[in-house]
Write an enzyme that holds these catalytic residues in place. Sequence first.
Site, short mmCIF file in Angstrom:
data_model
loop_
_atom_site.label_atom_id
_atom_site.label_comp_id
_atom_site.label_asym_id
_atom_site.label_seq_id
_atom_site.Cartn_x
_atom_site.Cartn_y
_atom_site.Cartn_z
N VAL A 14 5.27 7.83 12.21
CA VAL A 14 4.48 8.30 13.35
C VAL A 14 3.44 9.24 12.75
O VAL A 14 3.66 10.00 12.07
CB VAL A 14 5.00 9.09 14.54
CG1 VAL A 14 3.97 9.74 15.70
CG2 VAL A 14 6.09 8.08 15.13
N GLY A 30 -10.83 -2.25 5.65
CA GLY A 30 -9.34 -2.20 5.51
C GLY A 30 -8.43 -1.60 6.39
O GLY A 30 -7.33 -1.48 6.16
N ILE A 42 0.78 13.10 8.85
CA ILE A 42 1.03 14.40 9.35
C ILE A 42 2.59 14.68 9.71
O ILE A 42 3.29 13.71 9.97
CB ILE A 42 0.51 14.19 11.08
CG1 ILE A 42 -1.15 13.84 10.95
CG2 ILE A 42 0.32 15.37 11.63
CD1 ILE A 42 -1.46 13.36 12.23
N GLU A 98 -6.05 -4.93 10.66
CA GLU A 98 -5.33 -6.20 9.81
C GLU A 98 -6.04 -7.44 10.37
O GLU A 98 -7.14 -7.24 11.37
CB GLU A 98 -3.93 -6.23 10.66
CG GLU A 98 -3.12 -5.24 10.51
CD GLU A 98 -2.40 -4.97 9.14
OE1 GLU A 98 -2.47 -5.95 8.44
OE2 GLU A 98 -2.14 -3.99 8.84
N THR A 149 0.82 -1.19 -0.02
CA THR A 149 0.03 0.07 0.10
C THR A 149 0.93 1.39 0.18
O THR A 149 0.64 2.22 -0.88
CB THR A 149 -0.87 0.10 1.11
OG1 THR A 149 -1.62 -1.22 1.31
CG2 THR A 149 -1.99 1.01 1.25
N LYS A 192 4.73 4.24 18.74
CA LYS A 192 4.83 5.61 18.33
C LYS A 192 5.01 6.75 19.27
O LYS A 192 5.72 7.64 19.13
CB LYS A 192 3.27 5.94 17.31
CG LYS A 192 3.32 5.06 16.03
CD LYS A 192 2.01 5.01 15.67
CE LYS A 192 1.69 4.34 14.20
NZ LYS A 192 0.38 4.31 13.90
N GLU A 202 9.74 10.31 8.99
CA GLU A 202 8.43 10.99 9.28
C GLU A 202 7.19 10.15 9.34
O GLU A 202 6.27 10.28 10.18
CB GLU A 202 8.35 12.04 8.22
CG GLU A 202 7.18 13.12 8.51
CD GLU A 202 7.38 13.98 9.91
OE1 GLU A 202 8.10 14.70 9.84
OE2 GLU A 202 6.24 13.52 10.71
#
Length: 408
Positions: free
Chosen positions: A127, A182, A131, A185, A11, A200, A124
Amino acid sequence: MAEIAVLGFGTVGSGVVELIDRNQEQILKGVPEGIHVKYILDLRDFPDSPYADRVVHDFDIILADPEISVICETMGGREPAFSFSRKALEKGISVCTSNKELVAAHGPELIETARAHRCSYLFEASVGGGIPVLRPISEALIQEDITSIIGILNGTTNYIMDKMEKEDMTFEDALSLAQQKGYAERNPEADVEGHDACRKIAILSSLMTGKTVRYEDIPCEGISRITKADFGYARNMRMAIKLLGMSRRNADGSLSVRTAPFLVPEDHPLHSVTGVFNAVFVHGNCVDDLMFYGRGAGKFPTASAVAADVVECCRCRGSHVEVRWSDETLALADPSEESRQFFVRVGAASADAARAAFGDAAQTVQSDSPAEDEYAFVTGELTEKEILDRIGRLQDVRACIRLLDLGK
Ligand code: HSE
């Protein structure tokens, strides 16, 4: 052209490849010669993809190509992501990743390898998905004494709890819907048991302090014990239940870090973060409160964060983009000494014992749903040690959820 490779055409990886094509004009503003994806590493073939001719199955082809200056590691998991990243950095190839599991486990080591070989390790996208929050914390807020970071860091669990709150769904039904959409998981353990959010907040806390906050040292509780009944009381108290990653500096300078569901009052900005969105609420001593908000997962939002790191690496080729995160482990404050209020539900037969244990400071609360045969209340301020001790004396404890205080 800056030539790059993408490891893992899932993805996020496919999002990075498509984004770099689609937004080449925007990318030229940062990297005037442009960026081109030369290789895509995956075990599978993608004969119907317009990028089929770039797919390779052997990492050594990428490593041996002197044109490659940046790799996007979007494979996930520890291995072979770790070995591939280390080998690339040792050759002076920068690595950009969305892999929070690897960053939380090996971040400082890979940053140090990058520093030693005049390239960069940036993460980046690990987390908060799309954003931009890590670079603002590391760079735009370098002058600040950051005293707390509180985040809704997992989109799947925020979606589940939103459905439980607004549509009165059971945890099982909301999880099943999240899987159909989706978001979750097939094995949802890392999300619902809080491990993903815990990694995170470990990364955020490490960047906040410049030392290593080990996720293994962080008390971690997920949402699988939250029920429809809890939301009946939460709504009546004008609160939402959110899975939070929380990192707070104490008066003595120590750091308390925790991942757990919290009741969030409606006048806190995190209350309004619904669905799969994420938000990171930061307090700095001079800037005061800040909130970073956006899509915490998904193909293009996450790819956008990876691509931002790729642009930064291309702009800084031949040098190291500094990330202040040393391998010195930070000893966290004793979690049993943290103090706050708690929401507690007990079966009716335990009501008298609960009143005796919690005294006058306990405030009774009602549900907006047909009342169960039980007693629910909010405690006065107690330490974690005290609440454990008191609920340990009671039978039939149905819930014990922390309240997020507005003041700290
Ligand atoms: N499983 C994660 C979430 C994906 O639901 O937020 C992004 O890290």
